[in-house]
Design an enzyme around this catalytic site. Structure first.
Site, PDB file in Angstrom:
ATOM      1  N   PHE A 130     -11.959  -6.902  13.918  1.00  0.00           N
ATOM      2  CA  PHE A 130     -10.854  -7.383  13.094  1.00  0.00           C
ATOM      3  C   PHE A 130     -10.517  -6.364  12.009  1.00  0.00           C
ATOM      4  CE2 PHE A 130      -9.419  -9.782   9.282  1.00  0.00           C
ATOM      5  CZ  PHE A 130      -8.192 -10.196   9.783  1.00  0.00           C
ATOM      6  N   GLN A 131      -9.259  -5.998  11.931  1.00  0.00           N
ATOM      7  CA  GLN A 131      -8.734  -5.023  10.971  1.00  0.00           C
ATOM      8  C   GLN A 131      -9.458  -3.677  11.052  1.00  0.00           C
ATOM      9  OE1 GLN A 131      -8.414  -6.820   7.021  1.00  0.00           O
ATOM     10  NE2 GLN A 131      -6.354  -7.543   7.541  1.00  0.00           N
ATOM     11  N   MET A 184      24.172   9.632   3.040  1.00  0.00           N
ATOM     12  CA  MET A 184      24.124  10.900   3.744  1.00  0.00           C
ATOM     13  C   MET A 184      24.445  10.714   5.223  1.00  0.00           C
ATOM     14  SD  MET A 184      23.854  14.064   3.001  1.00  0.00           S
ATOM     15  CE  MET A 184      22.859  14.376   1.541  1.00  0.00           C
ATOM     16  N   LYS A 218     -17.690  -0.762   5.310  1.00  0.00           N
ATOM     17  CA  LYS A 218     -18.063  -1.688   4.244  1.00  0.00           C
ATOM     18  C   LYS A 218     -19.567  -1.685   3.966  1.00  0.00           C
ATOM     19  CE  LYS A 218     -17.331  -6.408   2.595  1.00  0.00           C
ATOM     20  NZ  LYS A 218     -16.699  -7.726   2.870  1.00  0.00           N
ATOM     21  N   GLU A 272       0.814  -1.216   0.000  1.00  0.00           N
ATOM     22  CA  GLU A 272       0.000   0.000   0.000  1.00  0.00           C
ATOM     23  C   GLU A 272       0.851   1.271   0.000  1.00  0.00           C
ATOM     24  OE1 GLU A 272      -2.564  -3.218   1.913  1.00  0.00           O
ATOM     25  OE2 GLU A 272      -0.485  -2.529   2.140  1.00  0.00           O
TER      26      GLU A 272
END
Length: 562
Positions: free
Chosen positions: A113-114, A466, A163, A51
């Site tokens: 969940f999630q 760096m 959802k 993602e």
């Protein structure tokens, strides 16, 4: 007409002119993905490997086109994986709409969940965010999100959609996006700015990303000519002013040019255009432009006097303000002696090549420019990023895509994928360090899957460049965990992903390897071996005045000269 919430989402995207979205599916966005399947002839979906890569791809798409990038992710870890990409876009004022799924409305707040409070998490790094808890609010929220992302100072907007909202049957009425309406807002008072510009004997212009975002590049050139002033750019401003112009003094700040540091030290009017005065530009705030009055022009009033007090300011769109100033300034303004002095410093300390002789990074990037001068170049973050800014002469806006504000290692390859999707006929090169490369190399699979001829050019010095440079300069060469001992065969890795492998081991390899990769039309990985002693110079040490840069240093040692 009746349709599901998910169909409303996709139809609203189509309304807004979206032709491509980037993302990764999951349970909470399955309804949206089913609608994407239904409308696949009208919207292309690019499936990334992660993602975060999708967010950077949407960002690269937006930076290279000026249109809003769109990314979709599922709930929980899918949403949190977007956060770095959203923050990267926020810091650099990039228009993006991030759409996340969430659990059903009735399950919110129950540690389902999630489930994660993604609006709470992203509140500090979005221009605005929404959670849609009522289906009838879905279309207006999506339309408002695009308007916010593109209005005034652009930025990312997140929409979190449970959802069950995407499954609900709702009424949908198509709308044509309203064009930007001129509100006839009167121009702010330009009197003080005009007085400063006409009275100045040594004006100096510093332009940032606002010059690109406002489409003010031509106006900036006319303005510099009108007031007879030298021009420096921030990293985000590169491409907004022609580097071959005798007025151009390079970048300003920690890794800016000697000519720019001379100009900021000796000007009597410092004109800041579309720039937020980053600490990497100011270096030492109390001594910055100490002999000058500062005039700041920016679209965001919150940026004025935020990081440094200014003498005068104008809040508004940069292009509009500069156009108005051009109309009202006198026809003839000349600062011959001032320009002559700046150009003398520029001749003694060239801005377009290393101060201490040819180096491999310079040879590679200058040759790349010779072969593909109009390429879109993305970068990761580190030494290679600064070398790209110094040595690849960007003549067009939106052709240098880099994480300037957040400094996100892992940004470049995703951004290159987004830019290549948006510009299939152009060369797109991601300049990476070997440290950054290992943060996002999984997206090579995305480039190969979609046959995107992105070139991954790895400046491989075996160190976190760096960090290693700072340890060399300021930490008595204590290279604590900055030396990489990767045993990875990069050519074998490239082949495993399906990309073409190349190696640049010596100067004679540079032109043939770059030529072949540019002509291949396939994803390529170029392993460019460079000495870990190659440093980015000039460099202003942290907390030191911008006019006191380190100009040379023995490779591998700590002997510096100013």
């Amino acid at each position: 007409m009746k349709m599901t919430g998910a169909q409303v989402v996709v139809n609203c995207l189509i309304e807004q002119g979206v032709d491509t979205v980037f993302g990764f599916p999951g349970g909470a966005v399955l309804n949206i993905y089913d609608a994407l399947y239904e409308y696949q002839s009208r919207i292309r979906h690019i499936l990334t490997c992660h993602e975060q890569g999708a967010a950077h791809a949407a960002d690269g798409y937006a930076r290279s086109t000026g249109r809003t990038g769109v990314v979709i992710a599922t709930s929980g870890p899918g949403a949190t994986n977007l956060v770095t990409g959203i923050a990267t876009a926020y810091m650099d004022s990039v228009p993006m709409v991030a759409i996340t799924g969430n659990v059903n409305v009735g399950l919110l707040g129950r540690d389902s969940f999630q489930e994660v409070d993604i609006t709470g998490i992203t509140a500090p790094v979005t221009k605005h965010n929404f959670i849609v808890k009522h289906a009838e609010e879905l279309a207006p929220t999506l339309r408002r999100a695009f308007a916010i992302a593109n209005s005034d100072r652009p930025g990312p907007v997140l929409i979190d959609i449970p959802k069950d909202i995407t499954a609900a049957q709702i009424d949908y009425t198509p709308e044509t996006p309203k064009p930007d309406v001129e509100t006839n807002t009167p121009l702010p008072d330009l009197g003080e700015a005009l007085d400063l510009l006409t009275q100045s004997q040594r004006p100096f212009i510093f332009a940032g990303g606002g010059a690109v975002a406002s489409g003010a590049c031509d106006t900036l050139a006319a303005f510099a000519e009108k007031i007879d002033a030298p021009v420096a750019l921030s990293l985000m401003g590169l491409g907004s002013f022609l580097p071959e112009s005798p007025r151009f003094t390079g970048m300003l700040g920690m890794h800016g040019s000697k000519a720019s540091s001379y100009a900021v030290e000796n000007c009597d009017l410092f004109i800041a255009l579309g720039t937020r005065f980053s600490d990497r530009v100011l270096c030492h705030t109390d001594s910055f432009a100490k002999n000058a009055k500062i005039l700041q022009i920016d679209i965001d009033p919150a940026e004025i006097n935020k990081n440094i007090p200014v003498f005068a300011s104008v809040a508004g769109d940069l292009g509009t303000i500069l156009t108005a100033l051009l109309r009202q300034l006198p026809d003839r303004i000349s600062h011959t002696e001032w320009m002559k002095n700046v150009q003398a410093i520029k001749a003694n300390y060239p801005i377009d090549r290393p101060l201490d002789g040819d180096t491999m990074p310079y040879a590679v990037l200058s040759t790349l420019h010779d072969l593909a001068p109009d390429a879109i170049v993305t970068t990761e973050v580190g030494q290679h990023q600064m070398w790209a800014g110094q040595y690849f002469h960007f003549t067009r806006p939106r052709h240098f895509l880099t994480s300037g504000g957040l400094g996100t290692m892992g940004f470049g390859l995703g951004a290159a994928i987004g830019a290549q999707v948006a510009h299939p006929g152009e060369h797109v090169i991601n300049v990476a360090g070997d440290g950054s490369f290992f943060m996002n190399l999984n997206e090579l699979a995305t480039a190969v899957t979609y046959d995107l001829p992105v070139i991954e050019l790895i400046m491989n010095n075996g160190v976190l460049g760096m960090v290693h440079q700072w340890q060399q300069f300021f930490y008595k060469e204590h290279y604590s965990h900055s030396v990489l001992d990767r045993q990875t065969d990069l050519s074998a890795l490239a082949r495993a992903f399906g990309a073409l492998p190349f190696t640049i081991a010596r100067p004679a390899d540079i032109r043939p390897v770059l030529s072949e990769s540019l002509q291949s039309g396939r994803p390529c990985v170029i392993n460019c071996l460079i000495d870990p002693g190659e440093n980015v110079l000039p460099m202003v040490p942290a907390g030191k005045p911008v006019g006191d840069p380190i100009l040379s240093l023995e490779k591998g040692g700590g002997n510096e000269t100013h």
